[in-house]
Design an enzyme around this catalytic site. Structure first.
Site, PDB file in Angstrom:
ATOM      1  CE1 TYR A 135     -13.134   8.123 -18.642  1.00  0.00           C
ATOM      2  CE2 TYR A 135     -13.009   8.660 -16.319  1.00  0.00           C
ATOM      3  CZ  TYR A 135     -13.210   7.743 -17.329  1.00  0.00           C
ATOM      4  OH  TYR A 135     -13.486   6.442 -17.014  1.00  0.00           O
ATOM      5  NE  ARG A 141      -2.705   0.651   3.430  1.00  0.00           N
ATOM      6  CZ  ARG A 141      -2.077   1.330   4.387  1.00  0.00           C
ATOM      7  NH1 ARG A 141      -1.723   2.589   4.194  1.00  0.00           N
ATOM      8  NH2 ARG A 141      -1.796   0.764   5.533  1.00  0.00           N
ATOM      9  CE  LYS A 186      -9.379   4.184 -19.889  1.00  0.00           C
ATOM     10  NZ  LYS A 186      -9.719   5.537 -19.554  1.00  0.00           N
ATOM     11  CG  ASP A 242      -6.621  12.767 -17.996  1.00  0.00           C
ATOM     12  OD1 ASP A 242      -5.904  12.068 -18.734  1.00  0.00           O
ATOM     13  OD2 ASP A 242      -7.627  12.337 -17.418  1.00  0.00           O
TER      14      ASP A 242
HETATM   15  C1  LIG Z   1     -10.313   6.203 -18.518  1.00  0.00           C
HETATM   16  C2  LIG Z   1      -9.924   7.585 -18.209  1.00  0.00           C
HETATM   17  C3  LIG Z   1      -9.785   8.021 -16.886  1.00  0.00           C
HETATM   18  C4  LIG Z   1     -10.076   7.110 -15.721  1.00  0.00           C
HETATM   19  O1  LIG Z   1      -9.213   6.045 -15.673  1.00  0.00           O
HETATM   20  P1  LIG Z   1      -9.513   4.618 -14.966  1.00  0.00           P
HETATM   21  O2  LIG Z   1      -8.241   3.905 -15.170  1.00  0.00           O
HETATM   22  O3  LIG Z   1     -10.693   4.012 -15.661  1.00  0.00           O
HETATM   23  O4  LIG Z   1      -9.812   4.925 -13.542  1.00  0.00           O
HETATM   24  C5  LIG Z   1      -9.393   9.314 -16.675  1.00  0.00           C
HETATM   25  N1  LIG Z   1      -9.153  10.172 -17.696  1.00  0.00           N
HETATM   26  C6  LIG Z   1      -9.291   9.794 -18.974  1.00  0.00           C
HETATM   27  C7  LIG Z   1      -9.007  10.778 -20.050  1.00  0.00           C
HETATM   28  C8  LIG Z   1      -9.681   8.501 -19.281  1.00  0.00           C
HETATM   29  O5  LIG Z   1      -9.820   8.130 -20.560  1.00  0.00           O
END
Ligand SMILES: *Cc1c(COP(=O)(O)O)cnc(C)c1O
Length: 384
Positions: free
Chosen positions: A105, A51, A202, A177
């Site tokens: 998002y 953790r 992703k 992001d």
């Molecule tokens: C999928 C996504 C998130 C969230 O990510 P998780 O791994 O599903 O928690 C945040 N920002 C963007 C741009 C995303 O595509």
């Protein structure tokens, strides 16, 4: 001292790796051990424990992610949302105020609109491509500005350089992001952003088989965010660390193929009479600010489009696809299609959704790395 590399593909493979091969292994093994022998640490966060995000699997990933984004330090998290919540809750307390891009998002948008109120954190949405409208939204306790490199699902690139200038001028921490662009296409820290967030679920992992996140920036920011994450508990399991580590090694080759395939599919869709709108920054167009477009080396695998026949035509089109599968999420090697109104943006009210330009018939494609002609053939047979 860790070795430093210039080239992104070399970094993806060699940056952050341990100097000694454990038992001669070329690949870092999985340390599937929650706890480790005590070795005289005096601070809680220095104990070795999953953790606390400091097992060998975490440490190697931190080095690699920091190198890829060009930051001093990085932290992996249990999901992209854990990176986002951990970072925002480190930088914002009750009474503070956040400025956030309006088309976020879906999960991040939901976090602000449903949870922030009960935590006493205020926020306002801004149009990220219209800097002259930001100053009037500032409050005495505005601390953070949050944007996305390429927005979901309309693939808009806001005035990112102005976000950096605005944050500096007003003493805000700038967050971006960078999930859609990835460090292959865009390096926000180099252009002055303070912290980069990723859903590693992703492109960074790239194989649609784990959920993970990351934040990259200065050592002092990352240390503070890690302390908060120890309390929130969103750490990444070592097996998921191993898979992310493996995925990262091919990031460059994958993303360059995503770039090429998506551009070819976007050009094809652009020329189809049945397609009324196509959103892909690689096609250029007036909706993007030129000096910001130039920051990108490529535009990734995400695009969205509308059919002239509207929502009904969109549903029929999807049902005729044979190779391309209907599923949410993105950034994997396989091509997927989704209707944001029913998936990623279903948490928004219909009114808010339409105002942002996310119509019922909008289709979002995450273009994979298959042979591009096979993708175009599938789309082509489904259009008629
Ligand atoms: C999928 C996504 C998130 C969230 O990510 P998780 O791994 O599903 O928690 C945040 N920002 C963007 C741009 C995303 O595509």
């Amino acid at each position: 001292m860790a070795r430093e590399f210039e080239n992104l593909d070399t970094k993806a493979i060699h940056a952050g790796e341990l100097e000694e091969n454990i038992e001669g292994a070329i690949t870092l093994p999985i340390f599937q051990s929650s706890t480790f022998l005590y070795s005289g640490q005096s601070r809680y966060e220095d104990l070795k424990y999953i953790r606390l995000n400091n097992t060998p699997n975490h440490i190697v990933l931190h080095g690699k992610l920091a190198a890829l984004e060009g930051g001093e330090a990085a932290l992996v998290t249990a999901s992209g949302m854990a990176a986002i919540t951990g970072t925002l809750l480190t930088l914002l307390s009750a009474g503070d105020h956040l400025l956030a891009q309006d088309c976020l998002y879906g999960g991040t948008h939901d976090l602000l609109t449903t949870d922030f109120d009960s935590w006493g954190i205020e926020y306002d949405f801004i149009d990220s491509s219209n800097p002259s409208s930001w100053e009037e939204k500032l409050k005495p306790r505005t601390k953070v500005i949050l944007v996305e490199g390429i927005s979901n699902p309309l693939m808009k690139i806001g005035d990112l350089l102005s976000v950096v200038e605005f944050a500096r001028e007003h003493g805000l921490v700038s967050l971006i992001d960078n999930t859609f662009a990835t460090p292959v296409n865009f390096n926000p820290l180099k252009h002055g952003f303070d912290l980069v967030l990723h859903s590693c679920t992703k492109y960074l992992n790239g194989h649609s088989d784990i959920v993970a996140g990351a934040v990259v920036g200065t050592r002092s920011h990352i240390r503070r965010i890690n302390r908060k994450l120890l309390h929130l508990g969103g750490s990444l399991d070592p097996h998921a660390c191993f898979l992310l580590h493996r995925g990262l090694k091919t990031l460059g080759v994958r993303v360059r193929q995503h770039n090429r395939n998506a551009l070819a599919v976007a050009r094809f869709l652009h020329d189809q009479p049945a397609v009324s709108v196509i959103n892909y920054p690689g096609l250029g167009g007036l909706t993007h600010n030129a000096r910001n477009l130039e920051l990108f080396r490529g535009f990734g695998g995400m695009l969205s489009f509308e059919l002239a026949g509207g929502a009904e035509a969109a549903r029929e089109f999807v049902s005729r696809l044979k190779l391309i599968q209907e599923a949410p999420s993105l950034g994997g090697v396989e091509t997927l299609i989704t209707r944001p109104a029913t998936t990623s943006h279903s948490g928004l009210s219909e009114e808010d959704r339409l105002e942002l330009g996310i119509g019922d018939g909008l289709l979002r494609l995450t273009v994979g790395i298959e042979g591009v002609q096979d993708l175009i053939d599938d789309i082509s047979q489904a259009l008629c």
